[in-house]
Design a protein around this motif. Structure first.
Motif, PDB file in Angstrom:
ATOM      1  N   LEU A 221      81.258  35.555  47.525  1.00 24.06           N
ATOM      2  CA  LEU A 221      82.295  36.171  48.338  1.00 24.06           C
ATOM      3  C   LEU A 221      83.544  36.559  47.554  1.00 24.06           C
ATOM      4  CD1 LEU A 221      82.141  33.965  51.542  1.00 24.06           C
ATOM      5  CD2 LEU A 221      81.234  36.250  51.217  1.00 24.06           C
ATOM      6  N   ASP A 222      83.736  36.013  46.406  1.00 24.12           N
ATOM      7  CA  ASP A 222      84.965  36.255  45.664  1.00 24.12           C
ATOM      8  C   ASP A 222      84.653  36.955  44.349  1.00 24.12           C
ATOM      9  OD1 ASP A 222      87.590  36.204  44.869  1.00 24.12           O
ATOM     10  OD2 ASP A 222      87.449  34.189  44.002  1.00 24.12           O
ATOM     11  N   PRO A 223      85.095  38.229  44.133  1.00 21.53           N
ATOM     12  CA  PRO A 223      85.833  39.067  45.084  1.00 21.53           C
ATOM     13  C   PRO A 223      84.881  39.722  46.087  1.00 21.53           C
ATOM     14  CG  PRO A 223      85.486  40.265  43.055  1.00 21.53           C
ATOM     15  CD  PRO A 223      84.887  38.900  42.835  1.00 21.53           C
ATOM     16  N   PHE A 224      85.385  40.061  47.258  1.00 23.60           N
ATOM     17  CA  PHE A 224      84.540  40.610  48.308  1.00 23.60           C
ATOM     18  C   PHE A 224      85.237  41.815  48.916  1.00 23.60           C
ATOM     19  CE2 PHE A 224      81.873  40.958  51.942  1.00 23.60           C
ATOM     20  CZ  PHE A 224      80.710  40.269  51.624  1.00 23.60           C
ATOM     21  N   THR A 225      84.710  42.998  48.699  1.00 17.94           N
ATOM     22  CA  THR A 225      85.296  44.219  49.250  1.00 17.94           C
ATOM     23  C   THR A 225      84.188  45.169  49.684  1.00 17.94           C
ATOM     24  OG1 THR A 225      85.363  45.280  47.074  1.00 17.94           O
ATOM     25  CG2 THR A 225      87.347  44.089  47.768  1.00 17.94           C
ATOM     26  N   PHE A 226      84.565  46.107  50.526  1.00 21.51           N
ATOM     27  CA  PHE A 226      83.689  47.216  50.895  1.00 21.51           C
ATOM     28  C   PHE A 226      84.510  48.486  50.751  1.00 21.51           C
ATOM     29  CE2 PHE A 226      82.686  50.349  54.185  1.00 21.51           C
ATOM     30  CZ  PHE A 226      81.398  50.692  53.797  1.00 21.51           C
ATOM     31  N   GLN A 227      83.954  49.496  50.093  1.00 23.96           N
ATOM     32  CA  GLN A 227      84.680  50.748  49.921  1.00 23.96           C
ATOM     33  C   GLN A 227      83.768  51.929  50.195  1.00 23.96           C
ATOM     34  OE1 GLN A 227      85.957  52.568  45.966  1.00 23.96           O
ATOM     35  NE2 GLN A 227      87.970  51.936  46.775  1.00 23.96           N
ATOM     36  N   ALA A 228      84.333  52.912  50.905  1.00 20.43           N
ATOM     37  CA  ALA A 228      83.675  54.192  51.132  1.00 20.43           C
ATOM     38  C   ALA A 228      84.600  55.269  50.591  1.00 20.43           C
ATOM     39  CB  ALA A 228      83.405  54.401  52.608  1.00 20.43           C
ATOM     40  N   ALA A 229      84.122  56.073  49.656  1.00 21.08           N
ATOM     41  CA  ALA A 229      84.938  57.117  49.028  1.00 21.08           C
ATOM     42  C   ALA A 229      84.310  58.475  49.267  1.00 21.08           C
ATOM     43  CB  ALA A 229      85.073  56.846  47.528  1.00 21.08           C
ATOM     44  N   LEU A 230      85.121  59.416  49.777  1.00 25.18           N
ATOM     45  CA  LEU A 230      84.659  60.753  50.124  1.00 25.18           C
ATOM     46  C   LEU A 230      85.292  61.767  49.173  1.00 25.18           C
ATOM     47  CD1 LEU A 230      83.081  62.532  52.142  1.00 25.18           C
ATOM     48  CD2 LEU A 230      85.170  62.628  53.530  1.00 25.18           C
ATOM     49  N   SER A 231      84.478  62.642  48.604  1.00 24.05           N
ATOM     50  CA  SER A 231      84.962  63.681  47.703  1.00 24.05           C
ATOM     51  C   SER A 231      84.032  64.872  47.784  1.00 24.05           C
ATOM     52  CB  SER A 231      85.031  63.160  46.266  1.00 24.05           C
ATOM     53  OG  SER A 231      83.728  62.915  45.762  1.00 24.05           O
ATOM     54  N   ALA A 232      84.315  65.883  46.964  1.00 17.69           N
ATOM     55  CA  ALA A 232      83.473  67.078  46.949  1.00 17.69           C
ATOM     56  C   ALA A 232      82.064  66.760  46.468  1.00 17.69           C
ATOM     57  CB  ALA A 232      84.115  68.133  46.048  1.00 17.69           C
ATOM     58  N   GLU A 233      81.919  65.671  45.728  1.00 19.96           N
ATOM     59  CA  GLU A 233      80.601  65.297  45.223  1.00 19.96           C
ATOM     60  C   GLU A 233      79.763  64.558  46.251  1.00 19.96           C
ATOM     61  OE1 GLU A 233      81.353  63.030  41.769  1.00 19.96           O
ATOM     62  OE2 GLU A 233      82.116  64.718  40.600  1.00 19.96           O
ATOM     63  N   GLY A 234      80.377  64.130  47.362  1.00 17.15           N
ATOM     64  CA  GLY A 234      79.640  63.435  48.398  1.00 17.15           C
ATOM     65  C   GLY A 234      80.314  62.133  48.780  1.00 17.15           C
ATOM     66  N   LEU A 235      79.537  61.220  49.351  1.00 16.54           N
ATOM     67  CA  LEU A 235      80.055  59.926  49.817  1.00 16.54           C
ATOM     68  C   LEU A 235      79.490  58.814  48.933  1.00 16.54           C
ATOM     69  CD1 LEU A 235      81.594  58.297  52.034  1.00 16.54           C
ATOM     70  CD2 LEU A 235      79.411  58.173  53.260  1.00 16.54           C
ATOM     71  N   ARG A 236      80.378  57.931  48.485  1.00 14.09           N
ATOM     72  CA  ARG A 236      79.974  56.804  47.654  1.00 14.09           C
ATOM     73  C   ARG A 236      80.340  55.506  48.347  1.00 14.09           C
ATOM     74  NH1 ARG A 236      78.745  56.027  42.331  1.00 14.09           N
ATOM     75  NH2 ARG A 236      79.212  58.236  41.906  1.00 14.09           N
ATOM     76  N   LEU A 237      79.376  54.605  48.462  1.00 17.23           N
ATOM     77  CA  LEU A 237      79.597  53.296  49.068  1.00 17.23           C
ATOM     78  C   LEU A 237      79.460  52.216  48.014  1.00 17.23           C
ATOM     79  CD1 LEU A 237      77.392  53.674  52.301  1.00 17.23           C
ATOM     80  CD2 LEU A 237      79.813  54.238  52.028  1.00 17.23           C
ATOM     81  N   SER A 238      80.295  51.182  48.106  1.00 17.71           N
ATOM     82  CA  SER A 238      80.194  50.070  47.163  1.00 17.71           C
ATOM     83  C   SER A 238      80.719  48.808  47.826  1.00 17.71           C
ATOM     84  CB  SER A 238      80.993  50.360  45.879  1.00 17.71           C
ATOM     85  OG  SER A 238      82.377  50.501  46.172  1.00 17.71           O
ATOM     86  N   GLY A 239      80.348  47.652  47.261  1.00 15.95           N
ATOM     87  CA  GLY A 239      80.823  46.379  47.777  1.00 15.95           C
ATOM     88  C   GLY A 239      79.723  45.529  48.369  1.00 15.95           C
ATOM     89  N   GLY A 240      80.098  44.382  48.931  1.00 19.23           N
ATOM     90  CA  GLY A 240      79.141  43.451  49.524  1.00 19.23           C
ATOM     91  C   GLY A 240      78.889  43.750  50.988  1.00 19.23           C
ATOM     92  N   GLN A 241      77.638  43.521  51.412  1.00 17.14           N
ATOM     93  CA  GLN A 241      77.284  43.832  52.804  1.00 17.14           C
ATOM     94  C   GLN A 241      76.281  42.856  53.392  1.00 17.14           C
ATOM     95  OE1 GLN A 241      78.183  46.116  55.381  1.00 17.14           O
ATOM     96  NE2 GLN A 241      79.937  45.988  54.022  1.00 17.14           N
ATOM     97  N   GLY A 242      76.320  41.600  53.032  1.00 12.09           N
ATOM     98  CA  GLY A 242      75.374  40.657  53.615  1.00 12.09           C
ATOM     99  C   GLY A 242      74.006  40.748  52.971  1.00 12.09           C
TER     100      GLY A 242
END
Length: 332
Positions: A221-242
């Motif tokens: 859990l440490d560090p624990f983040t979720f990120q969604a980044a939107l750009s011209a190249e598309g959508l990028r997801l990263s982080g922990g999700q169970g």
């Protein structure tokens, strides 16, 4: 007369010495032939080779499976005529494994230390893998129980080495190599360590002859983040999700929310979740990002940050109006 007798004695001594010199090679050759008969007559001695016979002592090298086999071998050779002794200093006692599928190797690492056990081929392989276990895992000599075994399956040492190197990235983990299967499981303390351990199947494919599988591999859990980044190249997801199912569900949700965009996922299975609403909050973050044309939204264990370009006041209001677990989005 006295001189004649002395001369005859000298001639006799020289003759006997000559005959002795000629006889020694014949005796040694006879010993070698009789030793070879013993080795060829018993399948248990198929891995033993006669180096030489010197001074009527048979020097052997190779491997026997048990101490009993070695005792039998020595006794049978000593019973042969002309043999004074048998030198077995170059003979290893290595168990013979009938089927390579019976080979196994396990290793575990935790806060209490590391342990390694299993088959490791010959003496050189045992030494090499013991050194690697000590270096990569910090295993102490008393925690390393490697067993000699023969024949060593093709690529066995490379497989074990690759597995130990991957296990070194985990704080709590285990490696299980059995037959033709290798499985790595455990918990990583950072996303970088998780990704390094996750390449285990590729490492095995490149450096060994057996496939590598990932078991229950998770991110702490440490560090624990979720990120969604939107750009011209598309959508990028990263982080922990169970667990793996949660990762797949989040990827599917993002694909439906952003149809037609290229989706790049770096989501990681994780050790639990920081809150009961984490998955719903992550979906709400994706919903909020859908109101914009560019930007990113980061969900942490106790914060939520939005970085974006607001093209219209309507999109800004819509983004700010999304309820993310009772927390407000911070615009930057």
């Amino acid at each position: 007369m006295r001189y004649l007798f002395a001369g005859l004695v000298c001639l006799l001594a020289v003759g006997l010495a000559y005959l002795g010199v000629q006889r020694v090679p014949k005796i040694e050759a006879g010993i070698e032939a009789r030793v070879q008969e013993v080795l060829q007559a018993n399948p248990d001695f198929s891995r033993v080779r006669l180096i030489e016979s010197r001074g009527r002592i048979a020097y052997l090298e190779g491997r026997v499976a048990t101490p009993g086999q070695q005792s039998t071998l020595v006794r049978q050779i000593r019973d042969k005529w002309g043999v004074r002794g048998v030198d077995v200093s170059a003979l290893e006692q290595v168990p013979l494994i009938a089927d390579s599928a019976d080979y196994s190797f396990t290793a575990a690492v935790s806060g209490d230390g590391a342990s390694v056990a299993g088959f490791a081929g010959g003496v050189e392989q045992v030494a090499a893998l013991s050194a690697l276990a000590a270096q990569a895992l910090g295993a102490k000599p008393d925690d390393i129980e490697l067993t000699l075994a023969d024949p060593e399956p093709e690529g066995w040492e490379q497989s074990v080495s690759a597995g130990l190197s991957s296990l070194a990235w985990l704080q709590d983990g285990s490696l299980d190599i059995s037959g033709v299967r290798a499985t790595l499981s455990g918990v990583a303390t950072s996303a970088e360590n998780f990704r390094n351990a996750r390449v285990f199947p590729q490492v095995m494919a490149a450096e060994a002859t057996m496939p590598g599988q990932l078991g229950d591999l998770r991110l702490a859990l440490d560090p624990f983040t979720f990120q969604a980044a939107l750009s011209a190249e598309g959508l990028r997801l990263s982080g922990g999700q169970g667990d793996e199912a949660a990762v797949a569900a989040m990827e599917a949700y993002a694909a439906r929310r952003f149809p037609g965009l290229t989706l790049t996922s770096e989501l990681l299975p994780s050790e639990g979740l920081p809150s009961a609403s984490w998955l719903d909050d992550s979906k709400a973050a994706i919903d909020a990002l859908a109101s914009f044309q560019d930007g990113s939204i980061t969900l942490g264990a106790g914060s939520l940050t939005l970085v974006c370009l607001l093209y219209t006041s309507d999109s800004a209001d819509e983004g700010l109006g999304v309820d993310l677990g009772g927390r407000r989005i911070i615009k930057k």
